[in-house]
Design an enzyme around this catalytic site. Structure first.
Site, mmCIF file in Angstrom:
data_model
loop_
_atom_site.group_PDB
_atom_site.id
_atom_site.type_symbol
_atom_site.label_atom_id
_atom_site.label_comp_id
_atom_site.label_asym_id
_atom_site.label_seq_id
_atom_site.Cartn_x
_atom_site.Cartn_y
_atom_site.Cartn_z
ATOM 1 C CB SER A 1 -12.011 -88.515 74.591
ATOM 2 O OG SER A 1 -10.702 -89.015 74.513
ATOM 3 C CG LEU B 1 -6.614 -81.768 75.141
ATOM 4 C CD1 LEU B 1 -6.119 -80.780 74.081
ATOM 5 C CD2 LEU B 1 -5.688 -81.837 76.321
ATOM 6 C CB CYS C 1 -12.357 -80.058 73.059
ATOM 7 S SG CYS C 1 -11.588 -79.001 74.276
ATOM 8 C CE1 TYR D 1 -2.942 -81.370 64.571
ATOM 9 C CE2 TYR D 1 -5.126 -82.346 64.513
ATOM 10 C CZ TYR D 1 -4.104 -81.743 65.216
ATOM 11 O OH TYR D 1 -4.243 -81.499 66.562
ATOM 12 C CG PHE E 1 -1.818 -81.342 76.187
ATOM 13 C CD1 PHE E 1 -1.184 -80.423 75.365
ATOM 14 C CD2 PHE E 1 -2.220 -80.936 77.454
ATOM 15 C CE1 PHE E 1 -0.945 -79.126 75.801
ATOM 16 C CE2 PHE E 1 -1.986 -79.639 77.898
ATOM 17 C CZ PHE E 1 -1.351 -78.737 77.070
HETATM 18 N N1 LIG Z 1 -3.561 -84.391 72.361
HETATM 19 C C1 LIG Z 1 -2.729 -83.522 71.816
HETATM 20 O O1 LIG Z 1 -1.506 -83.582 71.974
HETATM 21 C C2 LIG Z 1 -3.269 -82.394 70.977
HETATM 22 C C3 LIG Z 1 -2.368 -81.458 70.515
HETATM 23 C C4 LIG Z 1 -2.858 -80.383 69.774
HETATM 24 C C5 LIG Z 1 -4.203 -80.257 69.504
HETATM 25 N N2 LIG Z 1 -5.042 -81.194 69.951
HETATM 26 C C6 LIG Z 1 -6.455 -81.009 69.626
HETATM 27 O O2 LIG Z 1 -7.215 -80.999 70.834
HETATM 28 C C7 LIG Z 1 -8.539 -81.498 70.592
HETATM 29 C C8 LIG Z 1 -8.832 -82.628 71.558
HETATM 30 O O3 LIG Z 1 -7.842 -83.590 71.315
HETATM 31 P P1 LIG Z 1 -7.672 -84.845 72.289
HETATM 32 O O4 LIG Z 1 -6.232 -85.139 72.334
HETATM 33 O O5 LIG Z 1 -8.425 -84.612 73.534
HETATM 34 O O6 LIG Z 1 -8.381 -85.959 71.401
HETATM 35 P P2 LIG Z 1 -9.379 -87.134 71.770
HETATM 36 O O7 LIG Z 1 -9.425 -87.985 70.552
HETATM 37 O O8 LIG Z 1 -9.030 -87.714 73.096
HETATM 38 O O9 LIG Z 1 -10.808 -86.373 71.934
HETATM 39 C C9 LIG Z 1 -11.432 -85.817 70.812
HETATM 40 C C10 LIG Z 1 -12.934 -85.935 71.022
HETATM 41 O O10 LIG Z 1 -13.592 -85.311 69.909
HETATM 42 C C11 LIG Z 1 -14.688 -86.128 69.546
HETATM 43 N N3 LIG Z 1 -15.063 -85.905 68.143
HETATM 44 C C12 LIG Z 1 -14.335 -86.203 67.043
HETATM 45 N N4 LIG Z 1 -15.017 -85.905 65.939
HETATM 46 C C13 LIG Z 1 -16.225 -85.406 66.350
HETATM 47 C C14 LIG Z 1 -17.376 -84.934 65.665
HETATM 48 N N5 LIG Z 1 -17.460 -84.924 64.333
HETATM 49 N N6 LIG Z 1 -18.424 -84.502 66.401
HETATM 50 C C15 LIG Z 1 -18.376 -84.517 67.761
HETATM 51 N N7 LIG Z 1 -17.315 -84.954 68.465
HETATM 52 C C16 LIG Z 1 -16.255 -85.394 67.758
HETATM 53 C C17 LIG Z 1 -14.199 -87.552 69.783
HETATM 54 O O11 LIG Z 1 -15.289 -88.453 69.905
HETATM 55 C C18 LIG Z 1 -13.413 -87.390 71.074
HETATM 56 O O12 LIG Z 1 -14.220 -87.611 72.213
HETATM 57 C C19 LIG Z 1 -8.549 -81.945 69.133
HETATM 58 O O13 LIG Z 1 -9.122 -80.917 68.340
HETATM 59 C C20 LIG Z 1 -7.066 -82.090 68.779
HETATM 60 O O14 LIG Z 1 -6.825 -81.849 67.409
HETATM 61 C C21 LIG Z 1 -4.636 -82.264 70.690
HETATM 62 C C1 LIG Z 2 -2.270 -84.185 67.687
HETATM 63 C C2 LIG Z 2 -0.967 -84.406 66.889
HETATM 64 C C3 LIG Z 2 -1.215 -84.335 65.417
HETATM 65 C C4 LIG Z 2 -1.933 -85.573 64.927
HETATM 66 O O1 LIG Z 2 -2.860 -85.436 64.179
HETATM 67 C C5 LIG Z 2 -1.423 -86.894 65.384
HETATM 68 C C6 LIG Z 2 -1.262 -86.875 66.904
HETATM 69 C C7 LIG Z 2 -0.622 -88.154 67.363
HETATM 70 C C8 LIG Z 2 -1.485 -89.322 67.004
HETATM 71 C C9 LIG Z 2 -1.771 -89.345 65.568
HETATM 72 C C10 LIG Z 2 -1.623 -90.512 64.908
HETATM 73 C C11 LIG Z 2 -2.079 -90.659 63.563
HETATM 74 O O2 LIG Z 2 -1.940 -91.720 62.966
HETATM 75 C C12 LIG Z 2 -2.810 -89.522 62.959
HETATM 76 C C13 LIG Z 2 -2.265 -88.203 63.435
HETATM 77 C C14 LIG Z 2 -2.306 -88.095 64.946
HETATM 78 C C15 LIG Z 2 -3.744 -87.947 65.407
HETATM 79 C C16 LIG Z 2 -0.332 -85.716 67.220
HETATM 80 C C17 LIG Z 2 0.066 -85.532 68.677
HETATM 81 C C18 LIG Z 2 0.536 -84.118 68.716
HETATM 82 C C19 LIG Z 2 0.133 -83.524 67.358
HETATM 83 C C20 LIG Z 2 -0.222 -82.093 67.494
HETATM 84 O O3 LIG Z 2 -1.177 -81.583 66.974
HETATM 85 C C21 LIG Z 2 0.685 -81.286 68.364
HETATM 86 O O4 LIG Z 2 0.086 -80.059 68.590
#
Ligand SMILES: NC(=O)c1ccc[n+]([C@@H]2O[C@H](COP(=O)([O-])OP(=O)(O)OC[C@H]3O[C@@H](n4cnc5c(N)ncnc54)[C@H](O)[C@@H]3O)[C@@H](O)[C@H]2O)c1
Ligand SMILES: C[C@]12CC(=O)[C@H]3[C@@H](CCC4=CC(=O)CC[C@@]43C)[C@@H]1CC[C@@H]2C(=O)CO
Length: 258
Positions: free
Chosen positions: A19, A21, A89, A166, A199
């Site tokens: 999923s 990133l 990721c 977080y 993102f």
């Molecule tokens: N989307 C954003 O804006 C954002 C911003 C900052 C950091 N991040 C970080 O980037 C990473 C990816 O985020 P995303 O937005 O793609 O999230 P996402 O929820 O789309 O993908 C996360 C993936 O990690 C997997 N996962 C979760 N727990 C797991 C475990 N215990 N073992 C194996 N897989 C597991 C989930 O099944 C999922 O496929 C995360 O670490 C998140 O904290 C995201």
């Molecule tokens: C990823 C980030 C921080 C979070 O954990 C939240 C996410 C937006 C969706 C969410 C909803 C929730 O109820 C739990 C927290 C969270 C997963 C946020 C988007 C950007 C935030 C971040 O980390 C920016 O770098």
């Protein structure tokens, strides 16, 4: 062509690859000719996503499980005979304030523990076992054997209200970057960490649209959500630049979360 100057042929393991990133990273890496192991929870779309790509196999695991991660690395060696790149990721988030005065309830400890366990301990569990494989690689002319890329967050530095668990978990990942590079540089393995801003992924989509719009407005330029492939592009850049090591890189359009 020297190894690590392109993704072509590199065996890469991406956790959270089903999923957001991680998926974008799997897509970019496979398109660039890497052989990719997509690691994600058994309950994820990992199998379906891997089947849509060339040179990609799904190996299910919970990254917090020493046994399951060991099996993923064993199967990686069985199928590909080596491991060159690890991209961590996988991660979760939770929105919870330290104390809810309305409910007279403190932040549940088990919730704090779960976020730290998945994000921080899970990332380290992948690293500590992947290093064993990378250290066996034949070095290239620069004595390089592997690259590890971790995913933190801008929340590591500008954590918002409700993100104490977080932010702590992501600050720990950023904090690990330099000592990890110092620990494993002798084996020819580089370590960098990316701190994404906001993102456009399913994780972000958990926020109400109004909150997403408000966050987007705080991005300086370009004033939009990051595209997951822009994260994947940064991963490719890290792999292909042999002098990038021990660095934590914000990828956020100059966002500073308030
Ligand atoms: N989307 C954003 O804006 C954002 C911003 C900052 C950091 N991040 C970080 O980037 C990473 C990816 O985020 P995303 O937005 O793609 O999230 P996402 O929820 O789309 O993908 C996360 C993936 O990690 C997997 N996962 C979760 N727990 C797991 C475990 N215990 N073992 C194996 N897989 C597991 C989930 O099944 C999922 O496929 C995360 O670490 C998140 O904290 C995201
Ligand atoms: C990823 C980030 C921080 C979070 O954990 C939240 C996410 C937006 C969706 C969410 C909803 C929730 O109820 C739990 C927290 C969270 C997963 C946020 C988007 C950007 C935030 C971040 O980390 C920016 O770098």
């Amino acid at each position: 062509m020297s190894k690590f100057t392109s993704l072509k042929g590199l065996v890469s393991l991406v956790s959270g690859g089903a999923s957001g990133l991680g998926r974008a990273t799997v897509e970019r890496f496979t398109k660039q000719g890497a052989r990719v192991v997509l690691c994600d929870l058994p309950s994820s779309d990992g199998e379906k996503v891997a089947k849509q790509m060339d040179n990609c196999m799904f190996l299910p695991a919970d990254i917090t499980s020493e046994k399951e991660v060991k099996e993923v690395l064993r199967a990686t060696m069985e199928n590909y005979k080596c491991l060159d790149v690890l991209v961590n990721c996988a991660g979760i988030g939770v929105a919870r304030k330290t104390y809810s005065i309305q409910k007279n309830l403190p932040h549940p400890l088990d919730e704090f523990e779960r976020v730290l366990k998945v994000n921080t301990l899970g990332t380290f569990n992948m690293i500590r076992q992947a290093v064993i494989l990378m250290a066996q690689n034949e070095p290239n002319e620069d004595k390089a054997r592997g690259v590890i890329i971790n995913t933190s967050s801008v929340a590591a530095f500008d954590g918002q209200m409700g993100q104490v668990a977080y932010a702590a978990s992501k600050a720990a990942i950023a904090g690990m970057t330099l000592p990890l590079a110092r620990d494993i540089g002798e084996f020819g393995i580089r370590v960098c960490t990316i701190c994404p801003g906001v993102f456009d992924t399913p994780l972000l989509a958990a926020l109400p649209q109004k909150a997403i719009d408000a966050l987007t407005k705080t991005v300086v330029f370009p004033q939009r959500l990051g595209k997951p492939d822009e994260f994947a592009q940064m991963c490719q850049t890290i792999v292909e630049n042999p002098y990038l090591n021990g660095e934590t890189i914000r990828l956020d359009g100059a966002l500073r979360m308030v």
